[in-house]
Motif scaffolding. Structure first.
Motif, PDB file in Angstrom:
ATOM      1  N   HIS A  36       0.833  -1.200   0.000  1.00  0.00           N
ATOM      2  CA  HIS A  36       0.000   0.000   0.000  1.00  0.00           C
ATOM      3  C   HIS A  36       0.870   1.253   0.000  1.00  0.00           C
ATOM      4  O   HIS A  36       1.959   1.274   0.577  1.00  0.00           O
ATOM      5  CB  HIS A  36      -0.912   0.039   1.231  1.00  0.00           C
ATOM      6  N   LEU A  37       0.370   2.289  -0.649  1.00  0.00           N
ATOM      7  CA  LEU A  37       0.983   3.612  -0.612  1.00  0.00           C
ATOM      8  C   LEU A  37       0.069   4.542   0.166  1.00  0.00           C
ATOM      9  O   LEU A  37      -1.158   4.481   0.008  1.00  0.00           O
ATOM     10  CB  LEU A  37       1.180   4.160  -2.030  1.00  0.00           C
ATOM     11  N   PHE A  38       0.669   5.412   0.983  1.00  0.00           N
ATOM     12  CA  PHE A  38      -0.100   6.410   1.718  1.00  0.00           C
ATOM     13  C   PHE A  38       0.864   7.459   2.246  1.00  0.00           C
ATOM     14  O   PHE A  38       2.072   7.232   2.334  1.00  0.00           O
ATOM     15  CB  PHE A  38      -0.900   5.778   2.869  1.00  0.00           C
ATOM     16  N   ASP A  39       0.313   8.619   2.556  1.00  0.00           N
ATOM     17  CA  ASP A  39       1.119   9.702   3.122  1.00  0.00           C
ATOM     18  C   ASP A  39       0.236  10.545   4.026  1.00  0.00           C
ATOM     19  O   ASP A  39      -0.539  11.381   3.559  1.00  0.00           O
ATOM     20  CB  ASP A  39       1.729  10.546   2.006  1.00  0.00           C
ATOM     21  N   TYR A  54       5.388   1.837   9.817  1.00  0.00           N
ATOM     22  CA  TYR A  54       5.380   3.022   8.969  1.00  0.00           C
ATOM     23  C   TYR A  54       5.361   4.269   9.844  1.00  0.00           C
ATOM     24  O   TYR A  54       4.314   4.808  10.160  1.00  0.00           O
ATOM     25  CB  TYR A  54       4.173   3.000   8.030  1.00  0.00           C
ATOM     26  N   LYS A  55       6.528   4.691  10.222  1.00  0.00           N
ATOM     27  CA  LYS A  55       6.647   5.866  11.084  1.00  0.00           C
ATOM     28  C   LYS A  55       6.053   7.088  10.395  1.00  0.00           C
ATOM     29  O   LYS A  55       6.386   7.386   9.257  1.00  0.00           O
ATOM     30  CB  LYS A  55       8.119   6.133  11.425  1.00  0.00           C
ATOM     31  N   GLY A  56       5.150   7.753  11.070  1.00  0.00           N
ATOM     32  CA  GLY A  56       4.524   8.943  10.521  1.00  0.00           C
ATOM     33  C   GLY A  56       3.437   8.660   9.506  1.00  0.00           C
ATOM     34  O   GLY A  56       2.927   9.576   8.880  1.00  0.00           O
ATOM     35  N   SER A  59       4.213   5.777   3.329  1.00  0.00           N
ATOM     36  CA  SER A  59       4.737   4.678   2.528  1.00  0.00           C
ATOM     37  C   SER A  59       4.723   5.142   1.074  1.00  0.00           C
ATOM     38  O   SER A  59       3.663   5.310   0.480  1.00  0.00           O
ATOM     39  CB  SER A  59       3.860   3.418   2.690  1.00  0.00           C
ATOM     40  N   LEU A  60       5.918   5.380   0.535  1.00  0.00           N
ATOM     41  CA  LEU A  60       6.071   5.897  -0.828  1.00  0.00           C
ATOM     42  C   LEU A  60       6.969   4.970  -1.643  1.00  0.00           C
ATOM     43  O   LEU A  60       7.707   4.160  -1.072  1.00  0.00           O
ATOM     44  CB  LEU A  60       6.664   7.308  -0.776  1.00  0.00           C
ATOM     45  N   PRO A  61       6.938   5.065  -2.974  1.00  0.00           N
ATOM     46  CA  PRO A  61       7.749   4.174  -3.805  1.00  0.00           C
ATOM     47  C   PRO A  61       9.237   4.161  -3.450  1.00  0.00           C
ATOM     48  O   PRO A  61       9.851   3.096  -3.416  1.00  0.00           O
ATOM     49  CB  PRO A  61       7.519   4.699  -5.225  1.00  0.00           C
ATOM     50  N   SER A  62       9.817   5.318  -3.175  1.00  0.00           N
ATOM     51  CA  SER A  62      11.250   5.345  -2.854  1.00  0.00           C
ATOM     52  C   SER A  62      11.541   4.575  -1.571  1.00  0.00           C
ATOM     53  O   SER A  62      12.580   3.908  -1.455  1.00  0.00           O
ATOM     54  CB  SER A  62      11.739   6.788  -2.716  1.00  0.00           C
ATOM     55  N   MET A  63      10.630   4.638  -0.621  1.00  0.00           N
ATOM     56  CA  MET A  63      10.797   3.897   0.627  1.00  0.00           C
ATOM     57  C   MET A  63      10.667   2.397   0.361  1.00  0.00           C
ATOM     58  O   MET A  63      11.405   1.587   0.932  1.00  0.00           O
ATOM     59  CB  MET A  63       9.754   4.350   1.645  1.00  0.00           C
ATOM     60  N   TYR A  64       9.726   2.029  -0.494  1.00  0.00           N
ATOM     61  CA  TYR A  64       9.532   0.630  -0.831  1.00  0.00           C
ATOM     62  C   TYR A  64      10.811   0.062  -1.446  1.00  0.00           C
ATOM     63  O   TYR A  64      11.298  -0.986  -1.055  1.00  0.00           O
ATOM     64  CB  TYR A  64       8.348   0.470  -1.788  1.00  0.00           C
ATOM     65  N   MET A 100      10.235   0.593 -10.505  1.00  0.00           N
ATOM     66  CA  MET A 100       9.976  -0.658  -9.788  1.00  0.00           C
ATOM     67  C   MET A 100       8.473  -0.876  -9.597  1.00  0.00           C
ATOM     68  O   MET A 100       8.016  -1.992  -9.405  1.00  0.00           O
ATOM     69  CB  MET A 100      10.682  -0.638  -8.428  1.00  0.00           C
ATOM     70  N   MET A 101       7.714   0.211  -9.680  1.00  0.00           N
ATOM     71  CA  MET A 101       6.265   0.149  -9.501  1.00  0.00           C
ATOM     72  C   MET A 101       5.637  -0.251 -10.834  1.00  0.00           C
ATOM     73  O   MET A 101       5.772   0.463 -11.825  1.00  0.00           O
ATOM     74  CB  MET A 101       5.714   1.500  -9.050  1.00  0.00           C
TER      75      MET A 101
END
Length: 189
Positions: A36-39, A54-56, A59-64, A100-101
């Protein structure tokens, strides 16, 4: 066992189908088909922000990529975890930032009158692979929806587009769902 522990263990085994020859992790391409992606930092926040990992609530593509590329993951398909229509577009925009996505399974309700309009709009993007529906967000369960002609028409539209429908959060009741009159010609199987 967490699913990433399983994937890491399976990748570490590195056994190929050809004569049981061991391979390195890099020789086993993995496509993750559920993340999942979220901000939560966005002005409107996010309805789903993951677990404590997921601190804060981000969850973004670069983090994945930073967290999972070293495990042999070469691609990832996001499953939408937000009921907000606009988040389908937000996710597509995020996916476009990282090769990668490889796709998303969006969140649209097939029984809604505007489903066809939004489905046709999102499916123009090759990263949009289908829809996710099921036991989410207090919506009617699939056991009820399978007898709703509008829902079935929406699902047929997805199938006709050669796209997928993910049945979110499966449980025994969800797996036993059959539309009324389904399969009676095959002995109820």
């Amino acid at each position: 066992m967490q699913r990433w522990d399983f994937i890491a263990g399976a990748a570490a085994l590195g056994v190929t189908a050809e004569a049981g020859v061991a391979a390195s992790v890099n020789d086993i391409p993995i496509i993750d088909t559920h993340f999942h992606l979220f901000d939560n930092r966005r002005p409107q926040g996010a309805p789903y922000t993951g677990s404590n990992e997921y601190k804060g609530g981000v969850s973004l593509p670069s983090m994945y990529r930073a967290n999972f590329a070293h495990l042999g993951v070469v691609g990832a398909i996001e499953l939408e975890a937000s009921p907000w229509l606009e988040d389908n577009l937000w996710v597509l925009e995020q996916l476009a930032t990282d090769t990668m996505m490889v796709g998303t399974v969006g969140d649209l309700e097939p029984e809604k009158p505007d489903f066809a309009e939004f489905f046709d709009r999102f499916r123009k993007n090759p990263l949009f692979l289908g829809i996710r529906c099921g036991n989410l967000w207090g919506r009617k369960p699939l056991s009820v929806q399978v007898n709703n002609p509008a829902f079935i028409a929406g699902i047929k539209r997805v199938a006709d587009a050669d796209m997928v429908m993910d049945s979110a959060n499966p449980d025994i009741a969800l797996m036993q769902v059959q539309p009324e009159g389904c399969c009676t010609d095959r002995g109820g199987v």
